[in-house]
Scaffold this motif. Structure first.
Motif, short mmCIF file in Angstrom:
data_model
loop_
_atom_site.label_atom_id
_atom_site.label_comp_id
_atom_site.label_asym_id
_atom_site.label_seq_id
_atom_site.Cartn_x
_atom_site.Cartn_y
_atom_site.Cartn_z
N ILE A 8 -11.38 1.15 -6.42
CA ILE A 8 -10.71 1.08 -5.12
C ILE A 8 -11.64 1.71 -4.10
CG2 ILE A 8 -8.73 1.85 -3.78
CD1 ILE A 8 -7.13 1.88 -6.35
N ASP A 9 -12.16 0.86 -3.21
CA ASP A 9 -13.15 1.36 -2.26
C ASP A 9 -12.56 2.26 -1.18
OD1 ASP A 9 -11.81 -0.82 -1.27
OD2 ASP A 9 -13.56 -1.79 -0.40
N LYS A 10 -11.29 2.08 -0.86
CA LYS A 10 -10.64 2.98 0.09
C LYS A 10 -9.15 3.05 -0.24
CE LYS A 10 -9.97 -0.52 3.63
NZ LYS A 10 -10.09 -0.86 5.04
N LYS A 11 -8.51 4.09 0.26
CA LYS A 11 -7.09 4.26 -0.01
C LYS A 11 -6.29 3.13 0.64
CE LYS A 11 -6.71 9.24 -0.65
NZ LYS A 11 -5.93 10.42 -0.27
N ARG A 13 -3.33 1.87 2.74
CA ARG A 13 -2.49 2.43 3.80
C ARG A 13 -1.03 2.07 3.55
NH1 ARG A 13 -2.44 0.82 10.02
NH2 ARG A 13 -0.98 2.40 10.70
N ILE A 14 -0.16 3.06 3.66
CA ILE A 14 1.29 2.85 3.57
C ILE A 14 1.95 3.50 4.77
CG2 ILE A 14 1.35 2.61 1.05
CD1 ILE A 14 2.30 5.52 0.88
N ASN A 15 3.20 3.08 5.06
CA ASN A 15 3.91 3.62 6.22
C ASN A 15 4.76 4.84 5.90
OD1 ASN A 15 2.93 1.91 8.18
ND2 ASN A 15 4.48 0.36 7.81
N GLY A 16 5.03 5.09 4.63
CA GLY A 16 5.84 6.25 4.30
C GLY A 16 6.30 6.24 2.86
N ILE A 17 6.85 7.38 2.46
CA ILE A 17 7.44 7.58 1.14
C ILE A 17 8.75 8.32 1.33
CG2 ILE A 17 7.23 8.73 -1.09
CD1 ILE A 17 4.24 8.36 -0.94
N LYS A 18 9.78 7.84 0.67
CA LYS A 18 11.10 8.49 0.74
C LYS A 18 11.57 8.79 -0.68
CE LYS A 18 15.83 7.32 1.85
NZ LYS A 18 16.69 6.23 2.28
N LEU A 19 12.10 9.98 -0.87
CA LEU A 19 12.62 10.42 -2.17
C LEU A 19 14.13 10.63 -2.07
CD1 LEU A 19 9.88 13.11 -2.86
CD2 LEU A 19 9.90 10.73 -3.61
N SER A 151 2.36 12.87 -5.82
CA SER A 151 0.98 13.38 -5.88
C SER A 151 0.04 12.36 -6.52
CB SER A 151 0.92 14.69 -6.68
OG SER A 151 1.63 15.69 -6.03
N ILE A 152 0.49 11.73 -7.58
CA ILE A 152 -0.31 10.71 -8.27
C ILE A 152 -0.60 9.55 -7.32
CG2 ILE A 152 -0.23 8.96 -10.10
CD1 ILE A 152 1.47 11.09 -11.70
N LEU A 153 0.43 9.06 -6.64
CA LEU A 153 0.26 7.90 -5.76
C LEU A 153 -0.61 8.23 -4.55
CD1 LEU A 153 3.87 6.43 -5.91
CD2 LEU A 153 1.82 5.59 -7.10
N LEU A 154 -0.46 9.43 -4.00
CA LEU A 154 -1.20 9.77 -2.78
C LEU A 154 -2.70 9.96 -3.02
CD1 LEU A 154 1.25 12.02 -0.75
CD2 LEU A 154 0.63 9.62 -0.38
N GLU A 155 -3.12 10.01 -4.27
CA GLU A 155 -4.56 10.02 -4.54
C GLU A 155 -5.19 8.68 -4.13
OE1 GLU A 155 -6.07 11.42 -8.31
OE2 GLU A 155 -4.22 12.58 -8.62
N TYR A 156 -4.37 7.62 -4.10
CA TYR A 156 -4.87 6.27 -3.84
C TYR A 156 -4.21 5.61 -2.64
CZ TYR A 156 -6.74 7.00 -8.47
OH TYR A 156 -7.41 7.52 -9.54
N MET A 157 -3.27 6.31 -2.01
CA MET A 157 -2.55 5.76 -0.87
C MET A 157 -2.67 6.71 0.31
SD MET A 157 0.78 4.34 -2.87
CE MET A 157 0.51 3.46 -4.40
N ASP A 158 -2.65 6.14 1.49
CA ASP A 158 -2.87 6.93 2.71
C ASP A 158 -1.63 6.83 3.61
OD1 ASP A 158 -4.33 8.49 4.46
OD2 ASP A 158 -5.20 6.75 5.48
#
Length: 177
Positions: A8-11, A13-19, A151-158
């Motif tokens: 994955i050359d760059k993260k 982009r996402i608009n948000g995460i809700k729990l 935490s796992i997802l945010l290593e690859y998502m922005d």
């Protein structure tokens, strides 16, 4: 994807995460009975004003699949409600201590879905269900693992600047008038 970071050359982009808050997943099991128990089940929950923050149903051939999540504090009410319906009661399965993690993609392609499954699976996080729509991807996993999953997802998502994953703070309770 042996070396995910390099592939994955760059993260993404996402608009948000809700729990979500802590939930209980209720699965409506299909044992090929001629009656669709989903209608009865959801009618009973509506009559007793039990909220369903997550619902997933489908039909594949003769097999009927239904699943929903309810607030952890409502599980005893549900068990009392279905007590009078023995066939329904024997076709329910409960998974306590779950939560939902919703990702809001930003003009994302299928790569986000595949990557999410890969990352969560690689870390051996249990997935009890998943749903997608045009605006979100929602995964059901152990409530106690939601922060780890983020935490796992945010290593690859922005995430956008000044945005952090948020938890639902509003809890709507239905009351008869």
């Amino acid at each position: 994807m042996n070396n995910t970071k390099e592939s994955i050359d760059k993260k993404i982009r996402i608009n948000g995460i809700k729990l979500s808050a802590e939930l209980v997943q209720v699965n409506l099991l299909n044992r090929f009975f001629p009656k669709d128990f989903r209608v009865l089940f959801f009618q009973l929950l509506a009559q007793h004003q039990i909220n369903i923050p997550f619902i997933l149903t489908s039909v594949m051939g003769e097999e009927i699949i239904g699943s929903c999540c309810v607030a952890a504090e409502d599980i005893h009410r549900i068990k009392m409600v279905v007590e009078g319906e023995p066939k329904l009661k024997e076709n329910l399965e409960y998974i306590p201590g779950v939560g939902t993690l919703s990702i809001f993609p930003h003009h994302s392609k299928l790569k986000l879905l595949g990557l999410s499954f890969y990352l969560l699976g690689k870390q051996h996080l249990p997935l009890y269900g998943m749903a997608s729509s045009i605006s979100s991807l929602t995964f059901i996993t152990d409530y106690s693992q939601l922060d780890r999953a983020v935490s796992i997802l945010l290593e690859y998502m922005d995430l956008p600047r000044n945005h952090a994953p948020f938890r639902t703070e509003i809890h709507v309770i239905q009351r008869k008038r």
